[in-house]
Design an enzyme around this catalytic site. Sequence first.
Site, PDB file in Angstrom:
ATOM      1  N   ASP A   1     -19.213  -7.557   5.713  1.00  0.00           N
ATOM      2  CA  ASP A   1     -19.079  -6.309   4.822  1.00  0.00           C
ATOM      3  C   ASP A   1     -19.191  -5.181   5.520  1.00  0.00           C
ATOM      4  OD1 ASP A   1     -18.896  -5.335   1.998  1.00  0.00           O
ATOM      5  OD2 ASP A   1     -21.085  -4.939   2.305  1.00  0.00           O
TER       6      ASP A   1
ATOM      7  N   VAL B   1     -24.409  -8.281   6.376  1.00  0.00           N
ATOM      8  CA  VAL B   1     -24.324  -7.257   5.420  1.00  0.00           C
ATOM      9  C   VAL B   1     -25.314  -6.132   5.416  1.00  0.00           C
ATOM     10  CG1 VAL B   1     -23.599  -9.092   3.589  1.00  0.00           C
ATOM     11  CG2 VAL B   1     -26.131  -8.794   3.963  1.00  0.00           C
TER      12      VAL B   1
ATOM     13  N   HIS C   1     -16.940  -2.934   3.059  1.00  0.00           N
ATOM     14  CA  HIS C   1     -18.276  -2.251   2.713  1.00  0.00           C
ATOM     15  C   HIS C   1     -18.434  -1.805   1.405  1.00  0.00           C
ATOM     16  CE1 HIS C   1     -21.967   0.091   4.657  1.00  0.00           C
ATOM     17  NE2 HIS C   1     -22.174  -0.368   3.623  1.00  0.00           N
TER      18      HIS C   1
ATOM     19  N   ARG D   1     -25.832  -3.291   8.734  1.00  0.00           N
ATOM     20  CA  ARG D   1     -24.959  -2.465   9.529  1.00  0.00           C
ATOM     21  C   ARG D   1     -24.117  -2.844  10.381  1.00  0.00           C
ATOM     22  NH1 ARG D   1     -25.580  -0.316   5.064  1.00  0.00           N
ATOM     23  NH2 ARG D   1     -26.286   1.709   4.657  1.00  0.00           N
TER      24      ARG D   1
ATOM     25  N   GLU E   1     -16.091   2.526  10.616  1.00  0.00           N
ATOM     26  CA  GLU E   1     -15.468   2.333   8.997  1.00  0.00           C
ATOM     27  C   GLU E   1     -14.705   3.520   8.539  1.00  0.00           C
ATOM     28  OE1 GLU E   1     -18.628   1.294   6.550  1.00  0.00           O
ATOM     29  OE2 GLU E   1     -19.243  -0.587   7.702  1.00  0.00           O
TER      30      GLU E   1
END
Length: 325
Positions: free
Chosen positions: A194, A168, A218, A170, A199
């Site tokens: 996450d 959770v 995310h 980076r 991304e």
Amino acid sequence: LRWVQASMAGAGEVAKKAGLLETDVVVTTASGVYSGPLAEFVVMAMLQHAKDLDKLRRDKAEKAWRQTHASTLEGATLCIVGMGNIGRAIADRVRPFGTRVVGVKRTVREDDPARRHADDLYGTDRLHDALSEADYVAITLPGTPETYHLVDAEAIGAMKPGAYFMNVGRGSVMDEGALVEALRSGRLSGAALDVFEVEPLPQESPLWELENVIISPHATDVVPALINSRHGQPAWADERTPDGPSLREFAPVPGRGTPRQCPRQAIALLAFQHASFGGLSACCLTGSLSAFQQVSFLPLGSCPVTFCEMAGQELCLALRSDEPH
């Protein structure tokens, strides 16, 4: 531009993309604001893994009555890599289950406050020692040159066979290729993610196909009730402003709204309006537009406001100090 207030906890990547790292612009963050939801995501992942929720769902779908063994968090060991606000929030939520917590942070002092949240505390120079003790591993670190691929194939190899992995922090902290290989081979029993190296996660990523992986886009910290919370001061209320005084010294301002009336991000605007800067030429807000929908009632005077919205990997920045936004 003298000050950027980010609505996220880790603003290093945003500051880098905007070219602010080599400037005198002050960048403050919302560190600590989202710790609760991120910690809940980790606890959720640990519980569903311990109780084999996937199997229960499959059995229900098949109307199959299969009695088998389950696991428990009691007596398990969780290694938290990064004992900042998020790491401490995770520790405080799992310890009541009887879970042992091993914390890892950059430097460890004898009087380190993190000791109150962990059963054992290691420096990053002993990361592999800490990982070797863990049944579960949670990463909360920001993305920096120092943390890039900190969790690589060697680090994964130091983990217990069958350990469960969660991130959770980076995506750049983990070597995604090494993680995929460990998940495919069974070296790791599963993962809850996450964040990702790229991304949005590309369609061709093998992570989509792995049944033992939970993918969150995310977004586990996107909690509107929290973003517009009526409780508490923002985590950055004690940050120093460019000219010295902290936000807490002049926010809230009587008659201009209070933390009970404003979303957390709005207090930054109160600060801009009333801080003794000798005149603020512009302010810049980063994050999701929905986070700022309630700030329109604030008196901004002649201070132009720029909104920067993250769209995938792109930072759209439009600041023209002579044209109010």
